[in-house]
Enzyme design. Sequence first.
Site, PDB file in Angstrom:
ATOM      1  N   GLY A  14       0.834  -1.208   0.000  1.00 47.23           N
ATOM      2  CA  GLY A  14       0.000   0.000   0.000  1.00 47.23           C
ATOM      3  C   GLY A  14       0.865   1.252   0.000  1.00 47.23           C
ATOM      4  O   GLY A  14       1.896   1.292   0.663  1.00 47.23           O
ATOM      5  N   ARG A  75       1.017  -4.849  -5.799  1.00 47.41           N
ATOM      6  CA  ARG A  75       1.057  -6.135  -5.099  1.00 47.41           C
ATOM      7  C   ARG A  75       1.326  -7.160  -6.196  1.00 47.41           C
ATOM      8  O   ARG A  75       0.705  -7.110  -7.254  1.00 47.41           O
ATOM      9  CB  ARG A  75      -0.263  -6.388  -4.382  1.00 47.41           C
ATOM     10  CG  ARG A  75      -0.620  -5.205  -3.459  1.00 47.41           C
ATOM     11  CD  ARG A  75      -1.598  -5.583  -2.375  1.00 47.41           C
ATOM     12  NE  ARG A  75      -2.174  -4.388  -1.771  1.00 47.41           N
ATOM     13  CZ  ARG A  75      -1.767  -3.859  -0.608  1.00 47.41           C
ATOM     14  NH1 ARG A  75      -0.796  -4.408   0.089  1.00 47.41           N
ATOM     15  NH2 ARG A  75      -2.350  -2.782  -0.125  1.00 47.41           N
ATOM     16  N   ASP A 106       4.924  -5.131   6.147  1.00 45.62           N
ATOM     17  CA  ASP A 106       5.468  -6.443   6.527  1.00 45.62           C
ATOM     18  C   ASP A 106       5.408  -7.475   5.395  1.00 45.62           C
ATOM     19  O   ASP A 106       6.285  -8.340   5.296  1.00 45.62           O
ATOM     20  CB  ASP A 106       4.805  -6.973   7.813  1.00 45.62           C
ATOM     21  CG  ASP A 106       3.307  -7.044   7.710  1.00 45.62           C
ATOM     22  OD1 ASP A 106       2.744  -6.553   6.711  1.00 45.62           O
ATOM     23  OD2 ASP A 106       2.682  -7.587   8.635  1.00 45.62           O
ATOM     24  N   GLY A 107       4.403  -7.371   4.504  1.00 43.35           N
ATOM     25  CA  GLY A 107       4.344  -8.283   3.356  1.00 43.35           C
ATOM     26  C   GLY A 107       5.560  -8.088   2.465  1.00 43.35           C
ATOM     27  O   GLY A 107       6.209  -9.060   2.049  1.00 43.35           O
ATOM     28  N   THR A 129       4.120   2.552   5.682  1.00 42.72           N
ATOM     29  CA  THR A 129       2.725   2.126   5.703  1.00 42.72           C
ATOM     30  C   THR A 129       1.966   3.027   6.679  1.00 42.72           C
ATOM     31  O   THR A 129       2.522   3.404   7.711  1.00 42.72           O
ATOM     32  CB  THR A 129       2.584   0.631   6.115  1.00 42.72           C
ATOM     33  OG1 THR A 129       1.219   0.370   6.426  1.00 42.72           O
ATOM     34  CG2 THR A 129       3.397   0.262   7.325  1.00 42.72           C
ATOM     35  N   ILE A 130       0.724   3.373   6.343  1.00 42.73           N
ATOM     36  CA  ILE A 130       0.009   4.314   7.218  1.00 42.73           C
ATOM     37  C   ILE A 130      -0.446   3.653   8.529  1.00 42.73           C
ATOM     38  O   ILE A 130      -0.760   4.341   9.482  1.00 42.73           O
ATOM     39  CB  ILE A 130      -1.204   4.963   6.508  1.00 42.73           C
ATOM     40  CG1 ILE A 130      -2.243   3.915   6.118  1.00 42.73           C
ATOM     41  CG2 ILE A 130      -0.774   5.782   5.312  1.00 42.73           C
ATOM     42  CD1 ILE A 130      -3.597   4.536   5.771  1.00 42.73           C
ATOM     43  N   ASP A 131      -0.461   2.309   8.563  1.00 46.94           N
ATOM     44  CA  ASP A 131      -1.059   1.611   9.716  1.00 46.94           C
ATOM     45  C   ASP A 131      -0.198   1.608  10.984  1.00 46.94           C
ATOM     46  O   ASP A 131      -0.690   1.308  12.064  1.00 46.94           O
ATOM     47  CB  ASP A 131      -1.368   0.155   9.351  1.00 46.94           C
ATOM     48  CG  ASP A 131      -2.483   0.064   8.325  1.00 46.94           C
ATOM     49  OD1 ASP A 131      -3.257   1.026   8.231  1.00 46.94           O
ATOM     50  OD2 ASP A 131      -2.557  -0.963   7.626  1.00 46.94           O
ATOM     51  N   ASP A 133       1.836  -0.581  11.922  1.00 49.75           N
ATOM     52  CA  ASP A 133       1.713  -1.910  12.538  1.00 49.75           C
ATOM     53  C   ASP A 133       3.001  -2.729  12.414  1.00 49.75           C
ATOM     54  O   ASP A 133       2.958  -3.937  12.269  1.00 49.75           O
ATOM     55  CB  ASP A 133       0.534  -2.674  11.899  1.00 49.75           C
ATOM     56  CG  ASP A 133       0.675  -2.784  10.390  1.00 49.75           C
ATOM     57  OD1 ASP A 133       1.548  -2.097   9.818  1.00 49.75           O
ATOM     58  OD2 ASP A 133      -0.079  -3.549   9.775  1.00 49.75           O
ATOM     59  N   ARG A 175      -6.967  -2.403   9.658  1.00 50.14           N
ATOM     60  CA  ARG A 175      -7.643  -3.703   9.705  1.00 50.14           C
ATOM     61  C   ARG A 175      -7.217  -4.518  10.925  1.00 50.14           C
ATOM     62  O   ARG A 175      -8.033  -5.158  11.565  1.00 50.14           O
ATOM     63  CB  ARG A 175      -7.322  -4.493   8.441  1.00 50.14           C
ATOM     64  CG  ARG A 175      -8.508  -4.649   7.542  1.00 50.14           C
ATOM     65  CD  ARG A 175      -8.122  -5.427   6.305  1.00 50.14           C
ATOM     66  NE  ARG A 175      -8.147  -4.573   5.144  1.00 50.14           N
ATOM     67  CZ  ARG A 175      -9.245  -4.038   4.624  1.00 50.14           C
ATOM     68  NH1 ARG A 175     -10.422  -4.275   5.161  1.00 50.14           N
ATOM     69  NH2 ARG A 175      -9.190  -3.265   3.566  1.00 50.14           N
ATOM     70  N   HIS A 257      -9.898   5.946   1.519  1.00 48.56           N
ATOM     71  CA  HIS A 257      -8.572   6.132   0.918  1.00 48.56           C
ATOM     72  C   HIS A 257      -8.009   7.540   1.045  1.00 48.56           C
ATOM     73  O   HIS A 257      -6.822   7.745   0.804  1.00 48.56           O
ATOM     74  CB  HIS A 257      -8.598   5.712  -0.549  1.00 48.56           C
ATOM     75  CG  HIS A 257      -8.519   4.228  -0.692  1.00 48.56           C
ATOM     76  ND1 HIS A 257      -9.615   3.418  -0.542  1.00 48.56           N
ATOM     77  CD2 HIS A 257      -7.472   3.407  -0.919  1.00 48.56           C
ATOM     78  CE1 HIS A 257      -9.245   2.165  -0.685  1.00 48.56           C
ATOM     79  NE2 HIS A 257      -7.949   2.127  -0.917  1.00 48.56           N
TER      80      HIS A 257
HETATM   81  P1  ATP Z   1       0.708  -2.735   3.534  1.00 48.39           P
HETATM   82  O1  ATP Z   1       1.040  -2.832   5.008  1.00 48.39           O
HETATM   83  O2  ATP Z   1       0.521  -1.330   3.120  1.00 48.39           O
HETATM   84  O3  ATP Z   1      -0.391  -3.653   3.099  1.00 48.39           O
HETATM   85  P2  ATP Z   1       2.634  -4.677   2.644  1.00 48.39           P
HETATM   86  O4  ATP Z   1       4.052  -4.548   2.245  1.00 48.39           O
HETATM   87  O5  ATP Z   1       2.358  -5.470   3.890  1.00 48.39           O
HETATM   88  O6  ATP Z   1       2.036  -3.203   2.741  1.00 48.39           O
HETATM   89  P3  ATP Z   1       1.519  -6.776   0.963  1.00 48.39           P
HETATM   90  O7  ATP Z   1       0.527  -6.691  -0.147  1.00 48.39           O
HETATM   91  O8  ATP Z   1       1.231  -7.663   2.107  1.00 48.39           O
HETATM   92  O9  ATP Z   1       1.779  -5.260   1.421  1.00 48.39           O
HETATM   93  O10 ATP Z   1       2.916  -7.253   0.332  1.00 48.39           O
HETATM   94  C1  ATP Z   1       3.477  -6.570  -0.791  1.00 48.39           C
HETATM   95  C2  ATP Z   1       4.067  -7.568  -1.749  1.00 48.39           C
HETATM   96  O11 ATP Z   1       5.127  -8.295  -1.102  1.00 48.39           O
HETATM   97  C3  ATP Z   1       3.104  -8.652  -2.226  1.00 48.39           C
HETATM   98  O12 ATP Z   1       2.274  -8.217  -3.277  1.00 48.39           O
HETATM   99  C4  ATP Z   1       4.077  -9.727  -2.682  1.00 48.39           C
HETATM  100  O13 ATP Z   1       4.585  -9.445  -3.957  1.00 48.39           O
HETATM  101  C5  ATP Z   1       5.218  -9.609  -1.665  1.00 48.39           C
HETATM  102  N1  ATP Z   1       5.023 -10.649  -0.636  1.00 48.39           N
HETATM  103  C6  ATP Z   1       4.226 -10.608   0.447  1.00 48.39           C
HETATM  104  N2  ATP Z   1       4.257 -11.779   1.138  1.00 48.39           N
HETATM  105  C7  ATP Z   1       5.081 -12.594   0.431  1.00 48.39           C
HETATM  106  C8  ATP Z   1       5.534 -13.941   0.590  1.00 48.39           C
HETATM  107  N3  ATP Z   1       5.127 -14.713   1.603  1.00 48.39           N
HETATM  108  N4  ATP Z   1       6.378 -14.434  -0.334  1.00 48.39           N
HETATM  109  C9  ATP Z   1       6.805 -13.682  -1.366  1.00 48.39           C
HETATM  110  N5  ATP Z   1       6.415 -12.411  -1.573  1.00 48.39           N
HETATM  111  C10 ATP Z   1       5.583 -11.862  -0.696  1.00 48.39           C
END
Ligand code: ATP
Length: 327
Positions: A14, A75, A106-107, A129-131, A133, A175, A257
């Site tokens: 995000g 994503r 974290d993703g 990230t704005i959350d 978290d 969330r 948003h």
């Molecule tokens: P936000 O907190 O704003 O949602 P985020 O970084 O947590 O940000 P995610 O959509 O969870 O957002 O993760 C971003 C991208 O990181 C995913 O679209 C994916 O490409 C990659 N990613 C997340 N988890 C995995 C994983 N287990 N293995 C490989 N790639 C990952």
Amino acid sequence: MEKIKKIAVMTSGGDAPGMNAAIRSVVRTCAYYDLECMGIYRGYQGLIEGDLVPLTARSVNNIIHKGGTILKSARSKDFRTKEGRQKAFESLQKHQVEALVVIGGDGSFTGGVIFNEEHNFPVIGIPGTIDNDIYGTSHTIGYDTALNTAVSAIDKIRDTASSHNRLFFVEVMGRDAGFIALNAGVGAGAEEILIPEEDLGLERMLESLRKSRRSGKSSSIVVVSEGDKTGKNVFELADYVEENLPEYEVRVSVLGHMQRGGSPSCFDRVLASRLGVSAVELLLDGKTNLMVGLRDNKVVTTSLKKAIKGQHNIDTELLRVSDIMTT
Ligand code: ATP
């Protein structure tokens, strides 16, 4: 070990206000140390597709104040596969990139850790990230701006609430984490704050609203986090209150948003600038798999694995303050 000569930076997941300030900081720090820097468009998906451009100190002129991210974010499902990550590795090799800075949540850090394990490729994370978290930092980039956006929106809602003696339910983002709801709720003087970390029950909310009426308040604001634990969404909550407290005229406002957008606050710009410098300097020192963050207003590092797994807990002192303020 040879010093790295070229790094790449991306924004992922995000978007958050202040990501541009972080990109600018990474790029300018590279220029300062005579490192080449590439920008990757659209996060991991752009990396897989080879969407990289060289960035110089001048490429990032006039972006510190801009919301969103000039590199775009995405994503990527493909990056969750071994084949996708192999393609990403080949893109980096093709451009002789030796290390990666990932600005995201974290993703995005999870993807970075897996990528590092498979390809032994240096990765540093910057929390954007704005959350708010993420474990290992008191503030993520974008959180302060989102908070201020939420507070100024609630201030405006209060004007109309008090003119019509209405009760407003205002849903804010979060969330799994109630940082925005709790802090915006206290900052905007909400009567009740519902967050995912705490389930106080519906009866308590009704009682608090009854008390508020008895004490002479004619309008009220309840701030609700997207992921609150009542089991009802914000519209169902409004219906529930209208059924049980017919004296209230209830309205709902979902901020949505708009909380992600806008020019970053000074705090977020300064934070982004500090973390970007630290990320590049860590890579120059041969470090990897770390997240840079802020603790007690000092730039610190946390292992990416810990940042992903650890829990950033809500401030219990602030919960207490919020309770006292509703007297
Ligand atoms: P936000 O907190 O704003 O949602 P985020 O970084 O947590 O940000 P995610 O959509 O969870 O957002 O993760 C971003 C991208 O990181 C995913 O679209 C994916 O490409 C990659 N990613 C997340 N988890 C995995 C994983 N287990 N293995 C490989 N790639 C990952």
